[in-house]
Each structure stands twice: as structure tokens, then as C-alpha cells.
Design a protein around this motif. Structure first.
Motif, PDB file in Angstrom:
ATOM      1  N   TRP A   1      33.521  89.734  25.873  1.00  0.00           N
ATOM      2  CA  TRP A   1      34.540  88.955  26.049  1.00  0.00           C
ATOM      3  C   TRP A   1      35.269  88.830  27.205  1.00  0.00           C
ATOM      4  N   THR A   2      35.012  89.867  27.871  1.00  0.00           N
ATOM      5  CA  THR A   2      35.851  90.235  29.246  1.00  0.00           C
ATOM      6  C   THR A   2      34.848  89.716  30.557  1.00  0.00           C
ATOM      7  N   THR A   3      33.781  89.555  30.196  1.00  0.00           N
ATOM      8  CA  THR A   3      32.687  88.719  31.240  1.00  0.00           C
ATOM      9  C   THR A   3      32.874  87.402  31.348  1.00  0.00           C
ATOM     10  N   LEU A   4      32.355  86.773  32.455  1.00  0.00           N
ATOM     11  CA  LEU A   4      32.372  85.311  32.784  1.00  0.00           C
ATOM     12  C   LEU A   4      31.592  84.554  31.692  1.00  0.00           C
ATOM     13  N   PRO A   5      30.364  84.959  31.401  1.00  0.00           N
ATOM     14  CA  PRO A   5      29.616  84.317  30.417  1.00  0.00           C
ATOM     15  C   PRO A   5      30.391  84.416  29.004  1.00  0.00           C
ATOM     16  N   GLY A   6      31.098  85.297  28.602  1.00  0.00           N
ATOM     17  CA  GLY A   6      31.845  85.561  27.451  1.00  0.00           C
ATOM     18  C   GLY A   6      33.120  84.524  27.388  1.00  0.00           C
ATOM     19  N   ILE A   7      33.891  84.532  28.627  1.00  0.00           N
ATOM     20  CA  ILE A   7      34.903  83.691  28.707  1.00  0.00           C
ATOM     21  C   ILE A   7      34.502  82.324  28.342  1.00  0.00           C
ATOM     22  N   ILE A   8      33.429  81.869  29.204  1.00  0.00           N
ATOM     23  CA  ILE A   8      32.896  80.326  29.076  1.00  0.00           C
ATOM     24  C   ILE A   8      32.733  80.176  27.577  1.00  0.00           C
ATOM     25  N   THR A   9      31.738  80.811  27.071  1.00  0.00           N
ATOM     26  CA  THR A   9      31.409  80.979  25.513  1.00  0.00           C
ATOM     27  C   THR A   9      32.836  80.592  24.517  1.00  0.00           C
ATOM     28  N   GLY A  10      33.796  81.499  24.751  1.00  0.00           N
ATOM     29  CA  GLY A  10      34.873  81.447  23.956  1.00  0.00           C
ATOM     30  C   GLY A  10      35.622  80.310  24.270  1.00  0.00           C
ATOM     31  N   PHE A  11      35.879  79.707  25.589  1.00  0.00           N
ATOM     32  CA  PHE A  11      36.466  78.308  25.763  1.00  0.00           C
ATOM     33  C   PHE A  11      35.705  77.333  25.330  1.00  0.00           C
ATOM     34  N   ALA A  12      34.373  77.243  25.280  1.00  0.00           N
ATOM     35  CA  ALA A  12      33.622  76.110  24.638  1.00  0.00           C
ATOM     36  C   ALA A  12      33.734  76.177  23.306  1.00  0.00           C
ATOM     37  N   GLY A  13      33.876  77.335  22.494  1.00  0.00           N
ATOM     38  CA  GLY A  13      34.143  77.233  21.028  1.00  0.00           C
ATOM     39  C   GLY A  13      35.501  76.936  20.866  1.00  0.00           C
ATOM     40  N   ILE A  14      36.358  77.138  21.580  1.00  0.00           N
ATOM     41  CA  ILE A  14      37.714  76.538  21.161  1.00  0.00           C
ATOM     42  C   ILE A  14      37.826  75.001  21.309  1.00  0.00           C
ATOM     43  N   VAL A  15      37.120  74.554  22.571  1.00  0.00           N
ATOM     44  CA  VAL A  15      36.972  72.962  22.699  1.00  0.00           C
ATOM     45  C   VAL A  15      36.510  72.310  21.591  1.00  0.00           C
ATOM     46  N   THR A  16      35.254  72.917  21.245  1.00  0.00           N
ATOM     47  CA  THR A  16      34.537  72.399  20.097  1.00  0.00           C
ATOM     48  C   THR A  16      35.237  72.375  18.639  1.00  0.00           C
ATOM     49  N   ALA A  17      36.023  73.398  18.395  1.00  0.00           N
ATOM     50  CA  ALA A  17      37.016  73.438  17.377  1.00  0.00           C
ATOM     51  C   ALA A  17      38.028  72.508  17.150  1.00  0.00           C
TER      52      ALA A  17
END
Length: 191
Positions: free
Chosen positions: A8-24
Motif C-alpha cells: 500500500w506504500t508503493t505507487l501501484p498500491g496507492i493507485i489501486t487503493g484510489f481506484a477502489g475508493i472511486v469505484t465504491a
């Protein structure tokens, strides 16, 4: 041993987390809109129009015209000369029919049909293209949206809809299947 970083502290992890929030959030908005939370009251949807003094707009002219009372349309019951038809591996059974007034000039003929595909080999189409109505001798296509695929050794019930002028003198229902045309005269009987 080197220190491992959390995903979650890597760039792909941050992007994945952000995409999950936008989807929700998007899913929540769609669900709330479907529940009617964001719909405007009916009064807010009305559009007002200004007219010059002395001028009539289209809505005013329609309101000011006297409305002719409609004559009651005679209720007719369609009676088919035959209700069970077999064409090779295909069986049709006319279950019911109704003729309902749409306007003072036309009615809607609804024919409820049970279709059975007795084929050992393939599914068959049960759709508007398999039916026509001869109105005073002129073939017309259905106006409904019947379009189904019936598996082999299966049956399905559907409704075929035609628009019929009220001054029609003769109706003949046609079933088109396997290169054959079965014509079924319809008598309109008063209820």
C-alpha cells in the motif's frame, strides 16, 4: 535481510487503493440515485414559457379547443378458426387474444402463443419475423418486440402484437415457419 515495503506504500498500491475508493463512491451514488434520492420533484422538472401579450402558444391553443367526446369503441373478441398448428418439429398454440383500443382509429391485437420446439438437433427462433397479419388482404409485420431463442425440446410463451385499424373488415393471421405459410382467419365477435 532488507526491509520490505508494504504494497500500500508503493505507487501501484496507492493507485489501486484510489481506484477502489472511486469505484465504491460511484456505486454508492448509482445506488442512491436508483433509490430516488437525487431525483427532482415533479414541479422542478416543469419548463415555463413566456408569450407576448395577445399571442397564443401551442399549449394554449390545444387547451382552448373543445374536446370531442370519444364514442365508445365496440369491444370485439378475436376468434381464430384454429388454435393449434404443427409444422414439422414446431408446434404453436394460440392461448389467448385481445383487441384493445389505442385511439378512436386503431386498436392493438395481442396474440399470446405457446411455441414448442420438438427438434432433436438445434434451438429455434420464436420472434416477430415468424408472424404476419393480413389486414383487408395487406400483410403487416408485428409492432411488438418478440425475439426469443427456444432450445430443442423446450417451449416458451410469447405475445405477438399488431396495430389494426378499427374499420378493418377482414383479418388473417399468418405463421411463417420452415418455408411454409399457415393462414388462420380471424372472426371479430362482439362481446
Amino acid at each position: 535481510m532488507p526491509d520490505e515495503k508494504s504494497f500500500w506504500t508503493t505507487l501501484p498500491g496507492i493507485i489501486t487503493g484510489f481506484a477502489g475508493i472511486v469505484t465504491a463512491i460511484t456505486g454508492l451514488i448509482v445506488a442512491l440515485n436508483g433509490a430516488g434520492l437525487f431525483s427532482k420533484p415533479a414541479a422542478a422538472n416543469k419548463v415555463s414559457a413566456e408569450t407576448k401579450p395577445g399571442a397564443l402558444n401551442e399549449a394554449d391553443s390545444l387547451i382552448s379547443k373543445p374536446i370531442d367526446p370519444q364514442k365508445p369503441v365496440e369491444k370485439l373478441n378475436p376468434v381464430f378458426s384454429m388454435t393449434q398448428i404443427k409444422i414439422e418439429d414446431h408446434e404453436y398454440k394460440i392461448i389467448s387474444s385481445s383487441l384493445e383500443a389505442i385511439t378512436p382509429e386503431s386498436s392493438s391485437l395481442k396474440i399470446k402463443i405457446k411455441y414448442k420446439n420438438n427438434s432433436n438437433y438445434s434451438p429455434a427462433t420464436f420472434w416477430n419475423e415468424g408472424f404476419r397479419l393480413a389486414i383487408d388482404g395487406a400483410l403487416t409485420a408485428p409492432s411488438g418486440d418478440l425475439s426469443e431463442l427456444v432450445e430443442r425440446h423446450a417451449e416458451l410463451v410469447g405475445t405477438v402484437i399488431f396495430e389494426v385499424p378499427n374499420n378493418t373488415s377482414s383479418l388473417v393471421f399468418h405463421i411463417l415457419d420452415v418455408g411454409k405459410d399457415v393462414a388462420i382467419p380471424i372472426k371479430l365477435a362482439s362481446d
